[in-house]
Design a protein around this motif. Structure first.
Motif, PDB file in Angstrom:
ATOM      1  N   SER A   1      52.602 -20.111 -69.432  1.00 56.12           N
ATOM      2  CA  SER A   1      52.564 -19.569 -68.036  1.00 56.12           C
ATOM      3  C   SER A   1      52.569 -20.548 -66.850  1.00 56.12           C
ATOM      4  CB  SER A   1      51.529 -18.549 -67.757  1.00 56.12           C
ATOM      5  OG  SER A   1      50.371 -19.308 -67.861  1.00 56.12           O
ATOM      6  N   ARG A   2      52.140 -21.772 -67.362  1.00 53.42           N
ATOM      7  CA  ARG A   2      51.913 -22.839 -66.217  1.00 53.42           C
ATOM      8  C   ARG A   2      52.564 -24.194 -66.602  1.00 53.42           C
ATOM      9  NH1 ARG A   2      51.416 -23.078 -62.539  1.00 53.42           N
ATOM     10  NH2 ARG A   2      49.700 -23.786 -61.691  1.00 53.42           N
ATOM     11  N   ALA A   3      53.219 -24.301 -67.663  1.00 54.79           N
ATOM     12  CA  ALA A   3      53.867 -25.539 -68.084  1.00 54.79           C
ATOM     13  C   ALA A   3      53.108 -26.931 -68.242  1.00 54.79           C
ATOM     14  CB  ALA A   3      55.145 -25.960 -66.949  1.00 54.79           C
TER      15      ALA A   3
ATOM     16  N   SER B   1      46.132 -19.218 -59.594  1.00 55.45           N
ATOM     17  CA  SER B   1      47.780 -19.460 -59.562  1.00 55.45           C
ATOM     18  C   SER B   1      48.336 -18.227 -60.363  1.00 55.45           C
ATOM     19  CB  SER B   1      47.792 -20.906 -60.417  1.00 55.45           C
ATOM     20  OG  SER B   1      47.499 -20.678 -61.793  1.00 55.45           O
ATOM     21  N   GLU B   2      47.621 -17.577 -60.980  1.00 50.50           N
ATOM     22  CA  GLU B   2      48.494 -16.389 -61.607  1.00 50.50           C
ATOM     23  C   GLU B   2      49.108 -15.264 -60.568  1.00 50.50           C
ATOM     24  OE1 GLU B   2      45.727 -17.925 -64.746  1.00 50.50           O
ATOM     25  OE2 GLU B   2      45.333 -17.476 -62.521  1.00 50.50           O
TER      26      GLU B   2
ATOM     27  N   HIS C   1      47.149  -7.209 -68.309  1.00 49.17           N
ATOM     28  CA  HIS C   1      45.930  -6.918 -67.237  1.00 49.17           C
ATOM     29  C   HIS C   1      46.647  -7.795 -66.117  1.00 49.17           C
ATOM     30  CE1 HIS C   1      42.576  -6.675 -64.876  1.00 49.17           C
ATOM     31  NE2 HIS C   1      42.242  -7.867 -64.972  1.00 49.17           N
ATOM     32  N   LEU C   2      46.986  -9.017 -66.143  1.00 51.32           N
ATOM     33  CA  LEU C   2      47.531  -9.749 -65.196  1.00 51.32           C
ATOM     34  C   LEU C   2      48.700  -9.326 -64.423  1.00 51.32           C
ATOM     35  CD1 LEU C   2      47.324 -13.425 -66.322  1.00 51.32           C
ATOM     36  CD2 LEU C   2      45.995 -12.276 -64.804  1.00 51.32           C
TER      37      LEU C   2
ATOM     38  N   GLY D   1      47.565 -15.436 -54.164  1.00 60.53           N
ATOM     39  CA  GLY D   1      45.938 -15.467 -54.137  1.00 60.53           C
ATOM     40  C   GLY D   1      45.062 -14.321 -53.973  1.00 60.53           C
ATOM     41  N   MET D   2      43.974 -14.519 -53.684  1.00 57.50           N
ATOM     42  CA  MET D   2      43.209 -13.255 -53.695  1.00 57.50           C
ATOM     43  C   MET D   2      42.472 -12.957 -52.237  1.00 57.50           C
ATOM     44  SD  MET D   2      41.678 -13.375 -57.385  1.00 57.50           S
ATOM     45  CE  MET D   2      39.974 -12.380 -57.045  1.00 57.50           C
ATOM     46  N   HIS D   3      42.767 -13.908 -51.205  1.00 58.30           N
ATOM     47  CA  HIS D   3      42.313 -13.845 -49.963  1.00 58.30           C
ATOM     48  C   HIS D   3      43.261 -14.240 -48.653  1.00 58.30           C
ATOM     49  CE1 HIS D   3      41.913 -18.252 -50.655  1.00 58.30           C
ATOM     50  NE2 HIS D   3      41.997 -18.248 -49.345  1.00 58.30           N
ATOM     51  N   ILE D   4      42.921 -14.074 -47.619  1.00 60.56           N
ATOM     52  CA  ILE D   4      43.557 -14.337 -46.338  1.00 60.56           C
ATOM     53  C   ILE D   4      42.570 -15.311 -45.529  1.00 60.56           C
ATOM     54  CG2 ILE D   4      45.297 -12.529 -46.606  1.00 60.56           C
ATOM     55  CD1 ILE D   4      43.964 -11.225 -44.101  1.00 60.56           C
ATOM     56  N   VAL D   5      43.223 -16.071 -44.772  1.00 62.32           N
ATOM     57  CA  VAL D   5      42.320 -16.767 -43.609  1.00 62.32           C
ATOM     58  C   VAL D   5      42.885 -16.280 -42.277  1.00 62.32           C
ATOM     59  CG1 VAL D   5      42.007 -19.070 -42.531  1.00 62.32           C
ATOM     60  CG2 VAL D   5      42.205 -18.849 -45.281  1.00 62.32           C
ATOM     61  N   PHE D   6      41.695 -15.722 -41.403  1.00 60.89           N
ATOM     62  CA  PHE D   6      42.091 -15.454 -40.137  1.00 60.89           C
ATOM     63  C   PHE D   6      41.331 -16.902 -39.339  1.00 60.89           C
ATOM     64  CE2 PHE D   6      40.264 -13.497 -36.087  1.00 60.89           C
ATOM     65  CZ  PHE D   6      41.593 -13.061 -35.539  1.00 60.89           C
TER      66      PHE D   6
END
Length: 484
Positions: A176-178, A296-297, A377-378, A411-416
């Protein structure tokens, strides 16, 4: 502290037999919080598992499991023939935000009015995956199957970790990530923070410096604060870590920490040109690179990017990962993919300082991967998180009078990013009172940056709740910082 004294303290723990968290985990959390709070100071001797089980009316295996987890994570030390003692010093990961939140379960009784329970894992808490979507039944079935052979996991295992898990991780990373590795290069740790702590302790001398991204991961600073090591903040732009800071540094950093696939927290990707330049710089100066591949997934427009480790012909890259984002944080299981020259040294240090992560847990994760559940699951989570990200980005337009949302597709978040007149610490405190648990962007800045804003984790928040929750943030902003 005598055993009787520690028993007297521990007897005050409140354990809820009807709670979703099992008794072993509650006991583990309660003892850990008592160590943090000073009720069980470093050096204190703990009661035997049999004695504590009798006092708390628990099964002995419940107590043994809690003790094993504490020992595996470095909180207690077992001395043959003498018993178990609270470690000195306590490991760095004890100072994570989840510990500071002081959950109610396992907290000693007192005459004070109990605080209202706050679900810090919901409402934009950073770093928490979708816990409801986890395949609990499959996970429990694997656990039940392994328990039939529990005697196989009661003795000491491979010092570097359960071999089937190390092999499964290596195979997964290759595909998956080489990542260029074999199972013998994988070292299992109790979470990513322990892995990071090992790198800092073993690769930095008294006068050495670690270079790190700024804004960047707060866990690096926590580890540095407890080790007394120096750091060099490196600015981040649209192409990731700016190498000019490394080139101009008076003292050449012996270690560079970076999140190249999805920079934390800003979300940019380290360009291929800079990756190759960084690898060349590391080889030239015989420095090490920590590649933290924390989530990274989760790329939603294209396949996950190949690792930087796989591009390195000189083995100067240490690849760091964990299962906190892909499975769940409470698992406390991470890993390092180490160059062949470092594996023995790191293994010996981890055994000496922290002990072995629980074998049963390692075996459970290995079976979960080998049976194909991890991959499935991923795939499900990528689809679900993409929908949540889309819903959140649409809702964030309500906050445009106070700042801008950085667009991202991973990712799993954002930035404001807020305008400069906003105090993001004050904002976060007011949001917590409304049940919104975000993080202030300024806390991620380790150099001269003056960024203010919010880091919002979206993975454990339902897509249909995004609009309502962002409207709460808008209301708080309107109250604190009214616009014309």
């Amino acid at each position: 502290m005598a055993i009787a004294t520690s028993l007297q303290e521990i007897r005050q723990l409140t354990l809820d037999r009807h709670h979703t968290q099992n008794l072993s985990q509650q006991l583990y959390m309660g003892l850990r919080n008592m160590m943090l709070g000073g009720q069980l100071p470093s050096g204190s001797q703990l009661p035997s598992s049999r004695n504590l089980a009798e006092q708390l009316n628990l099964g002995r295996n419940t107590v043994i499991a809690a003790y094993e987890q504490l020992q595996a994570e470095g909180y207690i030390i077992s001395k043959r023939g003498s018993g178990s003692f609270v470690a000195s010093p306590l490991p760095d990961q004890l100072h994570s935000p989840l510990v500071d939140a002081k959950p109610e379960i396992g907290v000693p009784k007192s005459g004070a009015t109990p605080k209202i329970h706050k679900n810090i894992n919901d409402s934009f808490c950073v770093g928490v995956p979708d816990l409801a979507a986890f395949p609990h039944k499959t996970w429990q079935r694997i656990q039940q199957q392994l328990q039939k052979h529990s005697a196989d996991f009661m003795a000491y295992g491979d010092e570097a970790g359960f071999w089937p898990l190390r092999r499964a991780i290596a195979q997964y990373l290759q595909q998956s990530r080489a990542v260029k590795c074999h199972g013998g290069q994988v070292l299992i740790t109790s979470g990513a923070q322990q892995a990071l702590d090992l790198c800092i302790r073993l690769l930095l001398g008294p006068d050495d410096v670690i270079a790190m991204e700024s804004p960047g991961y707060r866990g690096v600073m926590r580890a540095l604060q407890h080790s007394g090591k120096k750091h060099l903040p490196c600015r981040v732009d649209q192409d990731g870590l700016d190498l000019q800071t490394l080139i101009d540094a008076e003292t050449t950093p012996n270690l560079v920490y970076t999140t190249p696939a999805n920079q934390y927290p800003m979300g940019v990707v380290l360009s291929l040109e800079r990756k190759m330049a960084l690898l060349h710089w590391a080889q030239t100066h015989q420095s090490w690179i920590i590649e933290d591949d924390y989530d990274s997934e989760y790329h939603y427009q294209y396949r996950p990017l190949a690792s930087m480790q796989g591009l390195d012909p000189h083995q100067r890259v240490i690849y760091l990962g964990s299962f906190s984002k892909t499975l769940y944080p409470g698992l406390r299981l991470g890993y390092l993919v180490l160059p062949d020259s470092l594996i023995e040294r790191f293994t010996a240090a981890r055994i000496a300082c922290y002990g072995q992560p629980p074998l049963m847990t390692q075996a459970q994760v290995a079976s979960f991967i080998e049976e194909g559940h991890f991959y499935r699951h991923l795939r499900r989570m990528r689809i679900a998180y993409k929908d949540k990200l889309t819903a959140l980005q649409q809702a964030m337009t309500m906050l445009e009078p106070w700042g801008k949302t950085l667009q991202r597709n991973a990712g799993m978040h954002i930035v404001f990013v807020c305008y400069q007149n906003i105090d993001d610490h004050q904002l976060v405190q007011h949001l917590e009172a409304q049940g919104i648990f975000s993080s202030p962007l300024s806390e991620y800045c380790h150099g001269n940056e003056s960024l203010k804003g919010l880091v919002l984790g979206f993975a454990n928040t339902a897509a249909e709740k995004m609009l309502r929750k962002i409207s709460v943030i808008r209301t708080v902003l309107e109250t604190l910082y009214p616009t014309d």
